[in-house]
Design an enzyme around this catalytic site. Structure first.
Site, PDB file in Angstrom:
ATOM      1  N   ASN A 102       0.831  -1.199   0.000  1.00 39.99           N
ATOM      2  CA  ASN A 102       0.000   0.000   0.000  1.00 39.99           C
ATOM      3  C   ASN A 102       0.868   1.253   0.000  1.00 39.99           C
ATOM      4  OD1 ASN A 102      -2.086  -1.811   0.212  1.00 39.99           O
ATOM      5  ND2 ASN A 102      -2.237  -1.620   2.435  1.00 39.99           N
ATOM      6  N   VAL A 103       0.392   2.253  -0.680  1.00 39.05           N
ATOM      7  CA  VAL A 103       1.164   3.502  -0.806  1.00 39.05           C
ATOM      8  C   VAL A 103       0.509   4.626   0.009  1.00 39.05           C
ATOM      9  CG1 VAL A 103       2.042   2.856  -3.078  1.00 39.05           C
ATOM     10  CG2 VAL A 103      -0.089   4.176  -2.926  1.00 39.05           C
ATOM     11  N   ASP A 104      -0.564   4.284   0.772  1.00 37.59           N
ATOM     12  CA  ASP A 104      -1.391   5.314   1.411  1.00 37.59           C
ATOM     13  C   ASP A 104      -0.813   5.860   2.713  1.00 37.59           C
ATOM     14  OD1 ASP A 104      -3.579   2.539   2.118  1.00 37.59           O
ATOM     15  OD2 ASP A 104      -1.961   3.312   3.378  1.00 37.59           O
ATOM     16  N   HIS A 119       5.979  -0.563  -2.659  1.00 38.93           N
ATOM     17  CA  HIS A 119       5.574   0.112  -3.898  1.00 38.93           C
ATOM     18  C   HIS A 119       5.650   1.623  -3.794  1.00 38.93           C
ATOM     19  CE1 HIS A 119       3.123  -3.739  -4.927  1.00 38.93           C
ATOM     20  NE2 HIS A 119       4.418  -3.876  -5.172  1.00 38.93           N
ATOM     21  N   CYS A 148      10.189  20.380 -11.564  1.00 38.20           N
ATOM     22  CA  CYS A 148      11.221  20.373 -10.523  1.00 38.20           C
ATOM     23  C   CYS A 148      11.811  21.771 -10.382  1.00 38.20           C
ATOM     24  CB  CYS A 148      12.314  19.377 -10.945  1.00 38.20           C
ATOM     25  SG  CYS A 148      13.790  19.403  -9.920  1.00 38.20           S
ATOM     26  N   GLY A 192      -5.281  -8.979   3.182  1.00 32.47           N
ATOM     27  CA  GLY A 192      -5.926  -8.036   2.274  1.00 32.47           C
ATOM     28  C   GLY A 192      -5.220  -7.861   0.952  1.00 32.47           C
ATOM     29  N   SER A 194      -4.762  -9.566  -3.140  1.00 35.20           N
ATOM     30  CA  SER A 194      -5.298 -10.517  -4.131  1.00 35.20           C
ATOM     31  C   SER A 194      -4.197 -11.415  -4.669  1.00 35.20           C
ATOM     32  CB  SER A 194      -5.939  -9.742  -5.288  1.00 35.20           C
ATOM     33  OG  SER A 194      -4.943  -8.942  -5.911  1.00 35.20           O
ATOM     34  N   ASN A 218      -8.133 -12.786   4.432  1.00 32.69           N
ATOM     35  CA  ASN A 218      -8.719 -12.126   3.260  1.00 32.69           C
ATOM     36  C   ASN A 218     -10.234 -12.333   3.278  1.00 32.69           C
ATOM     37  OD1 ASN A 218      -7.168 -10.707   1.087  1.00 32.69           O
ATOM     38  ND2 ASN A 218      -8.654 -11.810  -0.199  1.00 32.69           N
ATOM     39  N   VAL A 219     -10.981 -11.374   2.713  1.00 29.77           N
ATOM     40  CA  VAL A 219     -12.438 -11.559   2.738  1.00 29.77           C
ATOM     41  C   VAL A 219     -12.873 -12.696   1.832  1.00 29.77           C
ATOM     42  CG1 VAL A 219     -13.225  -9.262   3.423  1.00 29.77           C
ATOM     43  CG2 VAL A 219     -12.736  -9.722   1.025  1.00 29.77           C
TER      44      VAL A 219
HETATM   45  C1  BV8 Z   1       8.266  -5.540 -12.265  1.00 27.54           C
HETATM   46  C2  BV8 Z   1       1.889   1.258  -7.122  1.00 27.54           C
HETATM   47  C3  BV8 Z   1       9.790  -5.907 -13.971  1.00 27.54           C
HETATM   48  C4  BV8 Z   1       0.994   1.919  -8.080  1.00 27.54           C
HETATM   49  C5  BV8 Z   1       1.684  -1.039  -7.678  1.00 27.54           C
HETATM   50  C6  BV8 Z   1       3.327  -7.114 -18.173  1.00 27.54           C
HETATM   51  C7  BV8 Z   1       3.979  -5.885 -18.335  1.00 27.54           C
HETATM   52  C8  BV8 Z   1       4.730  -5.312 -17.305  1.00 27.54           C
HETATM   53  C9  BV8 Z   1       4.849  -5.979 -16.083  1.00 27.54           C
HETATM   54  C10 BV8 Z   1       4.192  -7.187 -15.935  1.00 27.54           C
HETATM   55  C11 BV8 Z   1       3.441  -7.756 -16.955  1.00 27.54           C
HETATM   56  N1  BV8 Z   1       2.926  -8.935 -16.480  1.00 27.54           N
HETATM   57  C12 BV8 Z   1       3.326  -9.129 -15.217  1.00 27.54           C
HETATM   58  C13 BV8 Z   1       4.113  -8.096 -14.863  1.00 27.54           C
HETATM   59  C14 BV8 Z   1       4.742  -7.898 -13.599  1.00 27.54           C
HETATM   60  C15 BV8 Z   1       3.882  -6.880 -12.848  1.00 27.54           C
HETATM   61  C16 BV8 Z   1       2.671  -7.601 -12.313  1.00 27.54           C
HETATM   62  O1  BV8 Z   1       2.798  -8.369 -11.373  1.00 27.54           O
HETATM   63  N2  BV8 Z   1       1.502  -7.339 -12.936  1.00 27.54           N
HETATM   64  C17 BV8 Z   1       0.291  -7.998 -12.498  1.00 27.54           C
HETATM   65  C18 BV8 Z   1      -0.903  -7.053 -12.704  1.00 27.54           C
HETATM   66  C19 BV8 Z   1       0.140  -9.297 -13.293  1.00 27.54           C
HETATM   67  N3  BV8 Z   1       4.717  -6.377 -11.787  1.00 27.54           N
HETATM   68  C20 BV8 Z   1       5.420  -5.263 -12.010  1.00 27.54           C
HETATM   69  O2  BV8 Z   1       5.357  -4.594 -13.019  1.00 27.54           O
HETATM   70  C21 BV8 Z   1       6.400  -4.901 -10.915  1.00 27.54           C
HETATM   71  N4  BV8 Z   1       7.673  -4.622 -11.520  1.00 27.54           N
HETATM   72  O3  BV8 Z   1       7.881  -6.669 -12.383  1.00 27.54           O
HETATM   73  O4  BV8 Z   1       9.347  -5.049 -12.931  1.00 27.54           O
HETATM   74  C22 BV8 Z   1      11.193  -5.574 -14.187  1.00 27.54           C
HETATM   75  C23 BV8 Z   1      12.188  -6.463 -13.765  1.00 27.54           C
HETATM   76  C24 BV8 Z   1      13.485  -6.169 -14.025  1.00 27.54           C
HETATM   77  C25 BV8 Z   1      13.807  -4.983 -14.702  1.00 27.54           C
HETATM   78  C26 BV8 Z   1      12.806  -4.085 -15.087  1.00 27.54           C
HETATM   79  C27 BV8 Z   1      11.486  -4.365 -14.843  1.00 27.54           C
HETATM   80  C28 BV8 Z   1       5.918  -3.634 -10.219  1.00 27.54           C
HETATM   81  C29 BV8 Z   1       4.695  -3.967  -9.404  1.00 27.54           C
HETATM   82  C30 BV8 Z   1       4.303  -2.727  -8.598  1.00 27.54           C
HETATM   83  C31 BV8 Z   1       3.181  -2.035  -9.319  1.00 27.54           C
HETATM   84  N5  BV8 Z   1       2.716  -0.938  -8.477  1.00 27.54           N
HETATM   85  N6  BV8 Z   1       1.335  -0.033  -6.900  1.00 27.54           N
HETATM   86  C32 BV8 Z   1      -0.084   2.617  -7.314  1.00 27.54           C
HETATM   87  O5  BV8 Z   1      -0.508   2.101  -6.245  1.00 27.54           O
HETATM   88  O6  BV8 Z   1      -0.515   3.658  -7.813  1.00 27.54           O
HETATM   89  S1  BV8 Z   1       0.829  -2.485  -7.517  1.00 27.54           S
HETATM   90  C33 BV8 Z   1      -0.769  -2.196  -6.974  1.00 27.54           C
HETATM   91  O7  BV8 Z   1      -1.372  -3.492  -6.859  1.00 27.54           O
HETATM   92  C34 BV8 Z   1      -0.890  -1.629  -5.560  1.00 27.54           C
HETATM   93  O8  BV8 Z   1       0.336  -1.346  -4.945  1.00 27.54           O
HETATM   94  C35 BV8 Z   1      -1.559  -2.754  -4.790  1.00 27.54           C
HETATM   95  O9  BV8 Z   1      -1.186  -2.788  -3.493  1.00 27.54           O
HETATM   96  C36 BV8 Z   1      -1.049  -3.899  -5.555  1.00 27.54           C
HETATM   97  C37 BV8 Z   1      -1.599  -5.247  -5.307  1.00 27.54           C
HETATM   98  O10 BV8 Z   1      -2.971  -5.159  -5.198  1.00 27.54           O
HETATM   99  P1  BV8 Z   1      -3.580  -5.586  -3.759  1.00 27.54           P
HETATM  100  O11 BV8 Z   1      -2.908  -4.785  -2.713  1.00 27.54           O
HETATM  101  O12 BV8 Z   1      -3.528  -7.059  -3.635  1.00 27.54           O
HETATM  102  O13 BV8 Z   1      -5.050  -5.035  -3.882  1.00 27.54           O
HETATM  103  P2  BV8 Z   1      -6.236  -5.727  -4.665  1.00 27.54           P
HETATM  104  O14 BV8 Z   1      -7.297  -4.703  -4.821  1.00 27.54           O
HETATM  105  O15 BV8 Z   1      -5.695  -6.430  -5.885  1.00 27.54           O
HETATM  106  O16 BV8 Z   1      -6.732  -6.879  -3.672  1.00 27.54           O
HETATM  107  C38 BV8 Z   1      -7.281  -6.513  -2.426  1.00 27.54           C
HETATM  108  C39 BV8 Z   1      -7.652  -7.823  -1.743  1.00 27.54           C
HETATM  109  O17 BV8 Z   1      -8.155  -7.545  -0.437  1.00 27.54           O
HETATM  110  C40 BV8 Z   1      -8.743  -8.587  -2.473  1.00 27.54           C
HETATM  111  O18 BV8 Z   1      -8.381  -9.958  -2.501  1.00 27.54           O
HETATM  112  C41 BV8 Z   1      -9.977  -8.380  -1.604  1.00 27.54           C
HETATM  113  O19 BV8 Z   1     -10.823  -9.524  -1.617  1.00 27.54           O
HETATM  114  C42 BV8 Z   1      -9.371  -8.222  -0.247  1.00 27.54           C
HETATM  115  N7  BV8 Z   1     -10.134  -7.386   0.688  1.00 27.54           N
HETATM  116  C43 BV8 Z   1     -10.936  -6.326   0.396  1.00 27.54           C
HETATM  117  N8  BV8 Z   1     -11.405  -5.780   1.548  1.00 27.54           N
HETATM  118  C44 BV8 Z   1     -10.883  -6.506   2.574  1.00 27.54           C
HETATM  119  C45 BV8 Z   1     -10.075  -7.523   2.040  1.00 27.54           C
HETATM  120  N9  BV8 Z   1      -9.426  -8.414   2.809  1.00 27.54           N
HETATM  121  C46 BV8 Z   1      -9.554  -8.283   4.142  1.00 27.54           C
HETATM  122  N10 BV8 Z   1     -10.308  -7.332   4.734  1.00 27.54           N
HETATM  123  C47 BV8 Z   1     -10.991  -6.432   3.990  1.00 27.54           C
HETATM  124  N11 BV8 Z   1     -11.748  -5.485   4.583  1.00 27.54           N
HETATM  125 ZN    ZN Z   2      14.982  17.826 -11.141  1.00 26.34          ZN
END
Ligand code: BV8
Ligand code: ZN
Length: 244
Positions: A102-104, A119, A148, A192, A194, A218-219
Site C-alpha cells: 500500500n502507498v497510502d 511500492h 522540478c 488483504g 489478491s 482475506n475476505v
Molecule cells: C516488475 C503502485 C519488472 C501503483 C503497484 C506485463 C507488463 C509489465 C509488467 C508485468 C506484466 N505482467 C506481469 C508483470 C509484472 C507486474 C505484475 O505483477 N503485474 C500484475 C498485474 C500481473 N509487476 C510489475 O510490473 C512490478 N515490476 O515486475 O518489474 C522488471 C524487472 C526487471 C527490470 C525491469 C522491470 C511492479 C509492481 C508494482 C506495481 N505498483 N502499486 C499505485 O498504487 O498507484 S501495484 C498495486 O497493486 C498496488 O500497490 C496494490 O497494493 C497492488 C496489489 O494489489 P492488492 O494490494 O492485492 O489489492 P487488490 O485490490 O488487488 O486486492 C485486495 C484484496 O483484499 C482482495 O483480494 C480483496 O478480496 C481483499 N479485501 C478487500 N477488503 C478486505 C479484504 N481483505 C480483508 N479485509 C478487507 N476489509
Molecule cells: Zn529535477
C-alpha cells in the site's frame, strides 16, 4: 491450504513475524481496493495510469489520478487492522517486520516503524530528470504536471509503477530479516491482498523456503490462497486484532 485456522497465532519469545499487507487492509479505512471496482478510474485502466508509458504520454492525467488518490487518502485514518500490526511490532521489536504494497501511508500513521513500503508512498514525489532526493509532497494538481524547482524537469510520484523495478534495498532488508529469523520460529502473515502483483505476491514462497508457518487473512480466497497453510476468511479489521 488448511481449513479455517485456529483463531490465534502462537506468538512467543522466539517468534519472528513477517507481515505483508495489500489494499484490503486499507479498505476499511475508506480507501478503495484496486480490483474491487474493476480497476478503472475515469475509464482509464489502473495499470495504464500507474506506468511509465502512461506518465510519458499524459503526465497531467497521471497527476490528476494521483492527486485524486492523495485527496482520498489524506481524509482516511488507520483502522484496527493497522493498529494491531503496530501493537505487535511494539511487542516483538526487531523480531517483527511489516512489508506493505500500500502507498497510502496508513501503517506509518498507525505508528508502524519497522515498515517496508514496497511500492513507494503516495505523499512523496521525486524528479524524473535529476538526482534530487525524493521529498514529502502532499500537494494536489488539478491540471498540468508540476516541474522540478531545481532542474525544471518533470516531477513524478515516488511510486513503483508497473514495469518498474522495486527498490533493491527493500529486498535486502527482507532477506536480512529472514536470515535472522533462522534463530527462532518464523511466521508469515499476508492480509488483504489478491496475490496477483509480483514480486510482492511471491513473498509467501520465499518465506516458506525459510521455513515459515504461513497465514492468509482475506475476505475471499484470492488467487494464491493455496500457497498458505492457514486461511482465515474475514475482514482484516476484525481478524487481525483477534489473531495477533
Ligand atoms: C516488475 C503502485 C519488472 C501503483 C503497484 C506485463 C507488463 C509489465 C509488467 C508485468 C506484466 N505482467 C506481469 C508483470 C509484472 C507486474 C505484475 O505483477 N503485474 C500484475 C498485474 C500481473 N509487476 C510489475 O510490473 C512490478 N515490476 O515486475 O518489474 C522488471 C524487472 C526487471 C527490470 C525491469 C522491470 C511492479 C509492481 C508494482 C506495481 N505498483 N502499486 C499505485 O498504487 O498507484 S501495484 C498495486 O497493486 C498496488 O500497490 C496494490 O497494493 C497492488 C496489489 O494489489 P492488492 O494490494 O492485492 O489489492 P487488490 O485490490 O488487488 O486486492 C485486495 C484484496 O483484499 C482482495 O483480494 C480483496 O478480496 C481483499 N479485501 C478487500 N477488503 C478486505 C479484504 N481483505 C480483508 N479485509 C478487507 N476489509
Ligand atoms: Zn529535477
Amino acid at each position: 491450504m488448511g481449513k479455517q485456522g485456529p483463531m490465534r497465532i502462537h506468538i512467543d519469545g522466539d517468534t519472528y513475524f513477517l507481515a505483508m499487507t495489500g489494499a484490503g487492509v486499507s479498505a476499511e479505512s475508506g480507501i478503495p481496493t484496486f480490483r474491487g471496482e474493476g480497476g478503472l478510474w475515469e475509464n482509464h485502466s489502473f495499470e495504464k495510469l500507474a506506468s511509465p508509458e502512461g506518465f510519458e504520454s499524459d503526465p497531467a492525467l497521471v497527476w490528476r489520478f494521483y492527486s485524486h488518490r492523495r485527496r482520498v487518502a489524506r481524509e482516511c485514518r488507520p483502522n484496527a487492522g493497522h493498529h494491531a500490526l503496530a501493537a505487535l511490532e511494539r511487542r516483538l521489536g526487531e523480531r517483527f517486520l511489516l512489508v506493505t504494497q500500500n502507498v497510502d501511508g496508513l501503517h506509518r500513521d498507525a505508528g508502524s516503524e519497522r515498515l517496508v513500503e514496497l511500492h513507494g508512498n503516495l505523499f512523496t514525489s521525486r524528479c524524473a530528470d535529476c538526482a534530487r532526493a525524493p521529498f514529502e509532497d502532499r500537494a494536489v494538481f488539478g491540471n498540468g504536471a508540476p516541474r522540478c524547482e531545481e532542474c525544471g524537469g518533470r516531477l513524478r510520484p515516488h511510486i513503483v509503477w508497473f514495469g518498474e523495478r522495486l527498490n533493491a534495498e527493500h529486498f535486502e532488508q527482507i532477506e536480512a530479516f529472514l536470515g535472522r529469523a533462522r534463530r527462532g520460529r518464523l511466521v508469515f502473515l499476508a492480509a488483504g491482498t489478491s496475490g496477483v502483483v509480483f514480486p510482492a505476491a511471491g513473498l509467501v514462497d520465499v518465506a516458506r523456503q525459510f521455513g515459515a508457518e504461513t497465514w492468509l487473512v482475506n475476505v475471499d480466497p484470492p488467487e494464491n490462497a493455496h500457497r498458505f497453510e492457514h486461511f482465515v476468511q474475514g475482514r482484516s479489521g476484525e481478524e487481525l486484532p483477534r489473531l495477533l
